[in-house]
Design a protein around this motif. Structure first.
Motif, PDB file in Angstrom:
ATOM      1  N   VAL A   1       0.837  -1.199   0.000  1.00 58.51           N
ATOM      2  CA  VAL A   1       0.000   0.000   0.000  1.00 58.51           C
ATOM      3  C   VAL A   1       0.872   1.250   0.000  1.00 58.51           C
ATOM      4  O   VAL A   1       1.855   1.342   0.751  1.00 58.51           O
ATOM      5  N   GLY A   2       0.511   2.199  -0.858  1.00 55.76           N
ATOM      6  CA  GLY A   2       1.199   3.483  -0.861  1.00 55.76           C
ATOM      7  C   GLY A   2       0.473   4.460   0.048  1.00 55.76           C
ATOM      8  O   GLY A   2      -0.758   4.550   0.017  1.00 55.76           O
ATOM      9  N   LEU A   3       1.201   5.188   0.874  1.00 57.44           N
ATOM     10  CA  LEU A   3       0.603   6.128   1.824  1.00 57.44           C
ATOM     11  C   LEU A   3       1.195   7.516   1.625  1.00 57.44           C
ATOM     12  O   LEU A   3       2.400   7.727   1.796  1.00 57.44           O
ATOM     13  N   LEU A   4       0.349   8.452   1.238  1.00 59.48           N
ATOM     14  CA  LEU A   4       0.745   9.855   1.085  1.00 59.48           C
ATOM     15  C   LEU A   4       0.033  10.676   2.150  1.00 59.48           C
ATOM     16  O   LEU A   4      -1.178  10.503   2.369  1.00 59.48           O
ATOM     17  N   LEU A   5       0.770  11.552   2.811  1.00 54.23           N
ATOM     18  CA  LEU A   5       0.194  12.446   3.807  1.00 54.23           C
ATOM     19  C   LEU A   5       0.572  13.872   3.428  1.00 54.23           C
ATOM     20  O   LEU A   5       1.758  14.178   3.228  1.00 54.23           O
TER      21      LEU A   5
ATOM     22  N   THR B   1       2.163  14.483  -8.474  1.00 54.62           N
ATOM     23  CA  THR B   1       3.516  13.917  -8.660  1.00 54.62           C
ATOM     24  C   THR B   1       3.724  12.698  -7.765  1.00 54.62           C
ATOM     25  O   THR B   1       4.202  11.638  -8.218  1.00 54.62           O
ATOM     26  N   ALA B   2       3.360  12.818  -6.508  1.00 56.56           N
ATOM     27  CA  ALA B   2       3.570  11.715  -5.557  1.00 56.56           C
ATOM     28  C   ALA B   2       2.689  10.514  -5.897  1.00 56.56           C
ATOM     29  O   ALA B   2       3.118   9.357  -5.754  1.00 56.56           O
ATOM     30  N   ALA B   3       1.476  10.765  -6.361  1.00 60.63           N
ATOM     31  CA  ALA B   3       0.583   9.667  -6.726  1.00 60.63           C
ATOM     32  C   ALA B   3       1.165   8.874  -7.889  1.00 60.63           C
ATOM     33  O   ALA B   3       1.128   7.623  -7.896  1.00 60.63           O
TER      34      ALA B   3
ATOM     35  N   HIS C   1       2.345   4.959  -7.966  1.00 56.51           N
ATOM     36  CA  HIS C   1       1.863   4.052  -9.011  1.00 56.51           C
ATOM     37  C   HIS C   1       3.038   3.341  -9.671  1.00 56.51           C
ATOM     38  O   HIS C   1       3.000   2.125  -9.921  1.00 56.51           O
ATOM     39  N   ALA C   2       4.115   4.084  -9.963  1.00 54.14           N
ATOM     40  CA  ALA C   2       5.289   3.502 -10.607  1.00 54.14           C
ATOM     41  C   ALA C   2       5.952   2.446  -9.724  1.00 54.14           C
ATOM     42  O   ALA C   2       6.551   1.490 -10.224  1.00 54.14           O
ATOM     43  N   LYS C   3       5.830   2.591  -8.411  1.00 52.77           N
ATOM     44  CA  LYS C   3       6.425   1.626  -7.478  1.00 52.77           C
ATOM     45  C   LYS C   3       5.552   0.387  -7.291  1.00 52.77           C
ATOM     46  O   LYS C   3       5.963  -0.561  -6.617  1.00 52.77           O
ATOM     47  N   GLY C   4       4.369   0.415  -7.892  1.00 48.22           N
ATOM     48  CA  GLY C   4       3.485  -0.750  -7.805  1.00 48.22           C
ATOM     49  C   GLY C   4       2.532  -0.727  -6.639  1.00 48.22           C
ATOM     50  O   GLY C   4       1.899  -1.748  -6.334  1.00 48.22           O
TER      51      GLY C   4
ATOM     52  N   ALA D   1     -11.311   6.854  -5.773  1.00 48.93           N
ATOM     53  CA  ALA D   1     -10.838   7.249  -7.102  1.00 48.93           C
ATOM     54  C   ALA D   1     -10.037   6.110  -7.724  1.00 48.93           C
ATOM     55  O   ALA D   1      -9.839   5.052  -7.101  1.00 48.93           O
ATOM     56  N   GLU D   2      -9.571   6.343  -8.953  1.00 49.33           N
ATOM     57  CA  GLU D   2      -8.805   5.321  -9.670  1.00 49.33           C
ATOM     58  C   GLU D   2      -7.715   5.998 -10.479  1.00 49.33           C
ATOM     59  O   GLU D   2      -7.924   7.070 -11.061  1.00 49.33           O
ATOM     60  N   LEU D   3      -6.528   5.382 -10.480  1.00 49.99           N
ATOM     61  CA  LEU D   3      -5.387   5.919 -11.215  1.00 49.99           C
ATOM     62  C   LEU D   3      -4.755   4.793 -12.030  1.00 49.99           C
ATOM     63  O   LEU D   3      -4.033   3.950 -11.496  1.00 49.99           O
ATOM     64  N   GLU D   4      -5.086   4.754 -13.315  1.00 48.35           N
ATOM     65  CA  GLU D   4      -4.511   3.767 -14.239  1.00 48.35           C
ATOM     66  C   GLU D   4      -4.534   2.361 -13.645  1.00 48.35           C
ATOM     67  O   GLU D   4      -3.515   1.674 -13.530  1.00 48.35           O
TER      68      GLU D   4
END
Length: 547
Positions: free
Chosen positions: A170-174, A218-220, A224-227, A273-276
């Protein structure tokens, strides 16, 4: 089925509707009356009983419950042996409960005597937790009713199943605003990380970024690139519009908003939401707390690979007021029934097995009966295998006489050994030794005798299925032809007394003392009486195998 008062002389074979006290002890309801039972009732001056007589087309309650349970059960669930018309269904894995709600309601409308109850759909469950129960109300239902029920259940998908949690990174952005406290960021990271890890996933990466649309975009994309999937974005400020910073940043990254807002409180301001091809959640600020909120309902489904649509979100409205619900429990540490009766009754009982293998075999002469061969294996091995292939969660073997040889005979089996130095003082000392060696978290123990090789795993499971201390079934004894046999299952409530036994009396006096807590489990086998004490008994056992 015919139900009502029956003359005692006509009652043999009928099913007793209400328990009856006699000078020879209580005959409990639900028992099919034998000739011996009729004699006891007559000695108590009983002239008639309220009972049921089944028609040839009736299906007994246990058989009906078992067949329906087997038909409704799908992935990652286990059906327990039916007892007293009830078959319970347990999760075998952590995950999310899936229930075909419409089919469930239709099934319950077939006949008032047939009931199927489940936990709420999409409830998060843990392995061993009860998720459904099938109960047949009368002593039997008609074959026609059963056929209708089975047909209703035969859809292209199971009525009850578990969507198992999968391991996600899981990616976590704050996001952060000037003047924000670092302690708040740390609190949010911990709260989200705990939720993710409780579902068997992990935080692949986390970043603290400015609360700006471009920074979010940018962070999202980096996540995504990191999987990372899903990607969680915990904003420094609540999302109030589709054009706000968090949804706007997702759109700028190439994604799109699926749904903003949900009829769950706390948690109203959640973004889906959805991103690619990756799921994105805009986390509501209430998720700083470990208390259940709308994020849990969405995140847990995604971590079990269940797609969440706008229709799914809006369907959360009934029951969506969560203001008073406490913290979501972590994957459950096993409850002990004697300490947590209300909670533990909703989980599969944690039953340990004790195999008594310490006796001197004095009636066998020079041979140790437990090491004599039967069906190509030492006698004691059969009792251990019955326990190993049953639902017992651990096996403790009590050794004493010729301890090293007995242990060698079981060296390739995963069991716990405990030694009774006082084995020569009698059976009770070995039983007490075994009880004192049990895991602290077990709810009960089934006591198997090492010289009873015909006991099967199925029989052990029948006793475990009957075990229900909250319903007065704390001691489970197999019963056939009017006699009680072995093995016997004891609730942990009796461990203190069992652990204090001495001599060769066993626990027989405790059975008499706690007769109200005992249930006789009807079994269709003489294995519960078959032990090997003499060379003649062993020879007869082997001879029976050859005929």
């Amino acid at each position: 089925m015919k139900f009502g008062p029956i003359d005692i002389d006509q009652a043999e074979g009928a099913i007793l509707a209400h328990s009856a006290n006699t000078p020879d002890g209580k005959i409990k309801k639900g028992r099919q009356l034998s000739r011996e039972d009729i004699t006891k009732l007559k000695r108590a001056n009983v002239s008639s009983v309220i009972a049921a007589i089944l028609d040839p087309s009736d299906v007994r309650e246990d058989d009906a419950a078992a067949m329906i349970a087997d038909t409704v059960a799908g992935d990652a669930v286990r059906v327990a042996e039916a007892f007293t018309g009830r078959a319970n269904v347990f999760a075998t894995n952590d995950g999310i409960l899936r229930v075909d709600r419409d089919a469930l309601i239709a099934l319950n409308r077939i006949d008032e005597g047939l009931t199927v109850a489940t936990l709420p759909p999409y409830e998060r469950v843990t392995a061993g937790q009860m998720v459904a129960t099938i109960k047949i109300i009368p002593f039997a239902i008609s074959q026609e009713t059963l056929d209708k029920a089975l047909k209703q259940c035969q859809a292209d998908h199971a009525l009850i199943s578990i969507a198992k949690f999968k391991s996600h990174g899981v990616g976590l952005l704050l996001t952060d605003l000037p003047g924000s406290k670092a302690a708040l960021i740390d609190k949010r990271i911990k709260s989200i990380s705990d939720r993710i890890e409780a579902c068997g996933s992990h935080v692949l990466d986390q970043q603290v970024i400015p609360h700006e649309r471009q920074a979010v975009a940018t962070a999202a994309n980096e996540m995504h690139a990191k999987g990372a999937n899903p990607i969680l974005i915990f904003g420094a400020s609540a999302i109030v519009d589709r054009e706000d910073v968090i949804p706007g940043g997702v759109v700028d990254a190439g994604g799109h908003v699926i749904h903003l807002g949900m009829p769950v409180d706390p948690g109203n301001l959640l973004l889906l939401a959805e991103l690619e091809g990756r799921d994105v959640i805009g986390v509501p600020s209430c998720a700083s707390s470990p208390k259940i909120n709308g994020l849990d309902w969405v995140l847990e489904r995604l971590l079990a690979d269940i797609t969440v649509t706008p229709d799914d979100v809006t369907a959360m409205a009934p029951g969506g007021l969560l203001m008073e619900i406490p913290t979501r429990p972590q994957p459950r540490a096993k409850a002990v029934a004697s300490e947590q009766p209300d909670n533990a009754s909703r989980y599969a009982a944690n039953i340990s097995a004790i195999v008594l293998a310490s006796g001197r075999s004095t009636r066998m002469g020079e041979q140790n009966k437990l090491l004599e061969e039967f069906r190509g294996q030492p006698l004691v091995r059969h009792a251990v295998e019955a326990a190993r292939n049953s639902l017992a969660t651990s096996i403790t073997v009590v050794t004493g006489h010729e301890e090293e040889r007995v242990r060698e005979a079981l060296s390739d089996v995963n069991v716990n050994f405990t030694s009774n130095p006082n084995y020569a003082d009698g059976l009770a000392t070995s039983l007490a030794t075994g009880i004192r060696s049990l895991p602290e978290d077990c709810d009960g123990a089934i006591i198997l005798l090492g010289d009873m090789p015909l006991i099967s795993a199925e029989l052990v499971n029948q006793l475990i299925a009957a075990f229900a201390p909250h319903d007065g079934r704390s001691i489970c004894v197999p019963f056939n032809h009017g006699r009680r046999g072995n093995p016997i299952l004891w609730s942990s409530a009796f461990f203190l007394e069992l652990g204090s036994l001495s001599g060769d009396q066993g626990a027989r006096h405790l059975i008499s003392k706690y007769a109200e807590d005992l249930v006789e489990v009807d079994v269709d086998t003489d294995a519960i009486f078959t032990d090997v004490d003499t060379p003649e008994a062993l020879a007869a056992l082997r001879a029976n195998e050859q005929t």
